[in-house]
Motif scaffolding. Structure first.
Motif, PDB file in Angstrom:
ATOM      1  N   VAL A 116       6.665  15.500 -24.295  1.00  0.00           N
ATOM      2  CA  VAL A 116       7.702  14.916 -23.438  1.00  0.00           C
ATOM      3  C   VAL A 116       7.057  13.999 -22.400  1.00  0.00           C
ATOM      4  CG1 VAL A 116       9.394  15.486 -21.633  1.00  0.00           C
ATOM      5  CG2 VAL A 116       9.411  16.741 -23.794  1.00  0.00           C
ATOM      6  N   THR A 117       5.969  14.463 -21.784  1.00  0.00           N
ATOM      7  CA  THR A 117       5.259  13.664 -20.787  1.00  0.00           C
ATOM      8  C   THR A 117       4.733  12.379 -21.409  1.00  0.00           C
ATOM      9  OG1 THR A 117       4.615  15.693 -19.646  1.00  0.00           O
ATOM     10  CG2 THR A 117       3.372  13.707 -19.098  1.00  0.00           C
ATOM     11  N   LYS A 118       4.171  12.489 -22.617  1.00  0.00           N
ATOM     12  CA  LYS A 118       3.645  11.315 -23.316  1.00  0.00           C
ATOM     13  C   LYS A 118       4.756  10.314 -23.603  1.00  0.00           C
ATOM     14  CE  LYS A 118       0.886  10.117 -27.356  1.00  0.00           C
ATOM     15  NZ  LYS A 118       1.514   9.870 -28.651  1.00  0.00           N
ATOM     16  N   MET A 119       5.906  10.804 -24.058  1.00  0.00           N
ATOM     17  CA  MET A 119       7.047   9.921 -24.325  1.00  0.00           C
ATOM     18  C   MET A 119       7.512   9.232 -23.039  1.00  0.00           C
ATOM     19  SD  MET A 119       9.355  12.185 -26.891  1.00  0.00           S
ATOM     20  CE  MET A 119       8.839  12.545 -28.555  1.00  0.00           C
ATOM     21  N   GLY A 120       7.500   9.977 -21.939  1.00  0.00           N
ATOM     22  CA  GLY A 120       7.872   9.404 -20.648  1.00  0.00           C
ATOM     23  C   GLY A 120       6.910   8.306 -20.234  1.00  0.00           C
ATOM     24  N   GLU A 121       5.625   8.536 -20.456  1.00  0.00           N
ATOM     25  CA  GLU A 121       4.622   7.514 -20.116  1.00  0.00           C
ATOM     26  C   GLU A 121       4.809   6.262 -20.969  1.00  0.00           C
ATOM     27  OE1 GLU A 121       2.380   7.049 -17.659  1.00  0.00           O
ATOM     28  OE2 GLU A 121       3.338   8.834 -16.866  1.00  0.00           O
ATOM     29  N   ALA A 126       6.671   0.596 -21.257  1.00  0.00           N
ATOM     30  CA  ALA A 126       7.637  -0.404 -21.737  1.00  0.00           C
ATOM     31  C   ALA A 126       8.316  -1.089 -20.543  1.00  0.00           C
ATOM     32  CB  ALA A 126       8.677   0.253 -22.635  1.00  0.00           C
ATOM     33  N   VAL A 127       8.703  -0.307 -19.539  1.00  0.00           N
ATOM     34  CA  VAL A 127       9.349  -0.866 -18.345  1.00  0.00           C
ATOM     35  C   VAL A 127       8.375  -1.788 -17.605  1.00  0.00           C
ATOM     36  CG1 VAL A 127      10.251  -0.258 -16.056  1.00  0.00           C
ATOM     37  CG2 VAL A 127      11.078   0.947 -18.073  1.00  0.00           C
ATOM     38  N   ARG A 128       7.124  -1.361 -17.493  1.00  0.00           N
ATOM     39  CA  ARG A 128       6.121  -2.198 -16.806  1.00  0.00           C
ATOM     40  C   ARG A 128       5.873  -3.507 -17.572  1.00  0.00           C
ATOM     41  NH1 ARG A 128       2.708   2.729 -16.559  1.00  0.00           N
ATOM     42  NH2 ARG A 128       3.533   3.906 -14.812  1.00  0.00           N
ATOM     43  N   ASN A 129       5.889  -3.428 -18.896  1.00  0.00           N
ATOM     44  CA  ASN A 129       5.721  -4.651 -19.696  1.00  0.00           C
ATOM     45  C   ASN A 129       6.876  -5.627 -19.454  1.00  0.00           C
ATOM     46  OD1 ASN A 129       3.306  -3.812 -20.793  1.00  0.00           O
ATOM     47  ND2 ASN A 129       4.222  -3.013 -22.666  1.00  0.00           N
ATOM     48  N   ILE A 130       8.074  -5.080 -19.317  1.00  0.00           N
ATOM     49  CA  ILE A 130       9.233  -5.929 -19.020  1.00  0.00           C
ATOM     50  C   ILE A 130       9.066  -6.561 -17.638  1.00  0.00           C
ATOM     51  CG2 ILE A 130      11.740  -5.929 -18.654  1.00  0.00           C
ATOM     52  CD1 ILE A 130      11.765  -3.547 -20.767  1.00  0.00           C
ATOM     53  N   ARG A 131       8.564  -5.781 -16.676  1.00  0.00           N
ATOM     54  CA  ARG A 131       8.305  -6.315 -15.332  1.00  0.00           C
ATOM     55  C   ARG A 131       7.291  -7.452 -15.409  1.00  0.00           C
ATOM     56  NH1 ARG A 131       5.101  -2.506 -11.380  1.00  0.00           N
ATOM     57  NH2 ARG A 131       3.578  -2.956 -12.992  1.00  0.00           N
ATOM     58  N   LYS A 168      12.001   5.922 -11.741  1.00  0.00           N
ATOM     59  CA  LYS A 168      12.572   7.171 -11.199  1.00  0.00           C
ATOM     60  C   LYS A 168      13.486   7.826 -12.231  1.00  0.00           C
ATOM     61  CE  LYS A 168      12.322   6.203  -6.282  1.00  0.00           C
ATOM     62  NZ  LYS A 168      12.758   5.086  -5.456  1.00  0.00           N
ATOM     63  N   GLN A 169      14.280   7.020 -12.950  1.00  0.00           N
ATOM     64  CA  GLN A 169      15.144   7.568 -13.992  1.00  0.00           C
ATOM     65  C   GLN A 169      14.320   8.245 -15.087  1.00  0.00           C
ATOM     66  OE1 GLN A 169      17.884   4.743 -15.713  1.00  0.00           O
ATOM     67  NE2 GLN A 169      18.918   4.358 -13.774  1.00  0.00           N
ATOM     68  N   ILE A 170      13.227   7.606 -15.464  1.00  0.00           N
ATOM     69  CA  ILE A 170      12.350   8.178 -16.499  1.00  0.00           C
ATOM     70  C   ILE A 170      11.757   9.498 -16.018  1.00  0.00           C
ATOM     71  CG2 ILE A 170      10.170   7.851 -17.748  1.00  0.00           C
ATOM     72  CD1 ILE A 170      10.941   4.814 -17.861  1.00  0.00           C
ATOM     73  N   ASP A 171      11.269   9.508 -14.759  1.00  0.00           N
ATOM     74  CA  ASP A 171      10.695  10.743 -14.207  1.00  0.00           C
ATOM     75  C   ASP A 171      11.723  11.874 -14.194  1.00  0.00           C
ATOM     76  OD1 ASP A 171       8.184   9.617 -13.821  1.00  0.00           O
ATOM     77  OD2 ASP A 171       8.576   9.062 -11.729  1.00  0.00           O
ATOM     78  N   ALA A 172      12.964  11.535 -13.814  1.00  0.00           N
ATOM     79  CA  ALA A 172      14.021  12.551 -13.776  1.00  0.00           C
ATOM     80  C   ALA A 172      14.334  13.064 -15.187  1.00  0.00           C
ATOM     81  CB  ALA A 172      15.281  11.971 -13.132  1.00  0.00           C
ATOM     82  N   ALA A 173      14.388  12.155 -16.168  1.00  0.00           N
ATOM     83  CA  ALA A 173      14.672  12.554 -17.553  1.00  0.00           C
ATOM     84  C   ALA A 173      13.556  13.442 -18.102  1.00  0.00           C
ATOM     85  CB  ALA A 173      14.846  11.317 -18.430  1.00  0.00           C
ATOM     86  N   VAL A 174      12.306  13.086 -17.786  1.00  0.00           N
ATOM     87  CA  VAL A 174      11.160  13.890 -18.242  1.00  0.00           C
ATOM     88  C   VAL A 174      11.220  15.285 -17.620  1.00  0.00           C
ATOM     89  CG1 VAL A 174       8.645  14.120 -18.070  1.00  0.00           C
ATOM     90  CG2 VAL A 174       9.638  11.960 -18.789  1.00  0.00           C
ATOM     91  N   ALA A 175      11.487  15.359 -16.317  1.00  0.00           N
ATOM     92  CA  ALA A 175      11.547  16.659 -15.635  1.00  0.00           C
ATOM     93  C   ALA A 175      12.664  17.532 -16.220  1.00  0.00           C
ATOM     94  CB  ALA A 175      11.765  16.455 -14.142  1.00  0.00           C
ATOM     95  N   LYS A 176      13.822  16.912 -16.497  1.00  0.00           N
ATOM     96  CA  LYS A 176      14.948  17.657 -17.065  1.00  0.00           C
ATOM     97  C   LYS A 176      14.604  18.181 -18.454  1.00  0.00           C
ATOM     98  CE  LYS A 176      19.875  17.189 -18.194  1.00  0.00           C
ATOM     99  NZ  LYS A 176      19.762  17.949 -19.412  1.00  0.00           N
ATOM    100  N   LYS A 177      14.021  17.327 -19.295  1.00  0.00           N
ATOM    101  CA  LYS A 177      13.676  17.748 -20.651  1.00  0.00           C
ATOM    102  C   LYS A 177      12.606  18.839 -20.619  1.00  0.00           C
ATOM    103  CE  LYS A 177      14.000  17.579 -25.111  1.00  0.00           C
ATOM    104  NZ  LYS A 177      15.220  17.978 -25.815  1.00  0.00           N
ATOM    105  N   GLN A 178      11.632  18.717 -19.712  1.00  0.00           N
ATOM    106  CA  GLN A 178      10.603  19.751 -19.611  1.00  0.00           C
ATOM    107  C   GLN A 178      11.202  21.075 -19.189  1.00  0.00           C
ATOM    108  OE1 GLN A 178       7.641  17.918 -17.050  1.00  0.00           O
ATOM    109  NE2 GLN A 178       6.379  17.397 -18.813  1.00  0.00           N
TER     110      GLN A 178
END
Length: 184
Positions: A116-121, A126-131, A168-178
């Protein structure tokens, strides 16, 4: 002329959707038909998704029943599930397959949390590449004279704010899934 951030926001949203789809394939002790989304088998010479060729139902919280539309494909489906990364041996009763999801061990749950953590990273990358793409466009527009330096700075700040929001959305989704994975 200020940078239009809508396109970049849409692309970042797609990264979140992809992350959610990836999370759906991780089983956390509950029966979930999404774990079969990536399973394909050979049907008349071409790889066919199992979900397109069978009725997949949740019999109870820990059991999935897979009833093929074409009974002759039952063995091929069974082999495909065995060969996949689902990690469950299907029970074949001659007309349908049953997948019984065992309660994952503590060690397995920790392993799933790492996935899950790896998927979040990967989603954050991907978000940073878009930035980066947005910032490169800002620099190009400044260089071409389509944008002033102040507009460039405000556009870059807007893109950074978007990036922070989605991170922040990604971090929240990762924490919820974990927490879902670690719950017994």
């Amino acid at each position: 002329m200020k940078l239009n951030t809508k396109d970049f926001e849409e692309r970042m949203n797609k990264a979140i959707v992809a992350l959610d789809n990836n999370f759906a394939t991780i089983r956390a002790g509950q029966a979930n038909a999404a774990v079969l989304n990536r399973v394909t088998f050979e049907y008349y010479g071409s790889q066919t998704p199992l979900k397109d060729m069978a009725d997949i139902r949740q019999a109870d919280s820990r059991t999935l029943e897979i009833k093929p539309y074409d009974a002759s494909t039952l063995k091929a489906m069974e082999k495909a599930i065995l060969a996949s990364d689902v990690g469950i041996t299907p029970a074949n009763d001659g007309t349908k397959l049953r997948l019984v999801f065992p309660q994952p061990t503590e060690e397995r749950r920790k392993e799933l949390c790492k996935q899950v953590t790896k998927m979040g990273e990967e989603a954050k990358v991907a978000v940073r590449n878009i930035r980066r793409d947005a910032n490169d466009l800002c620099k190009k527009m400044q260089k071409d004279g389509d944008m002033t330096e102040d507009e460039g700075k405000s556009s870059e700040k807007a893109v950074q704010d978007l990036t922070d929001k989605f991170t922040k959305q990604i971090d929240a989704a990762v924490a919820k899934k974990q927490s879902d994975v670690m719950a017994i």
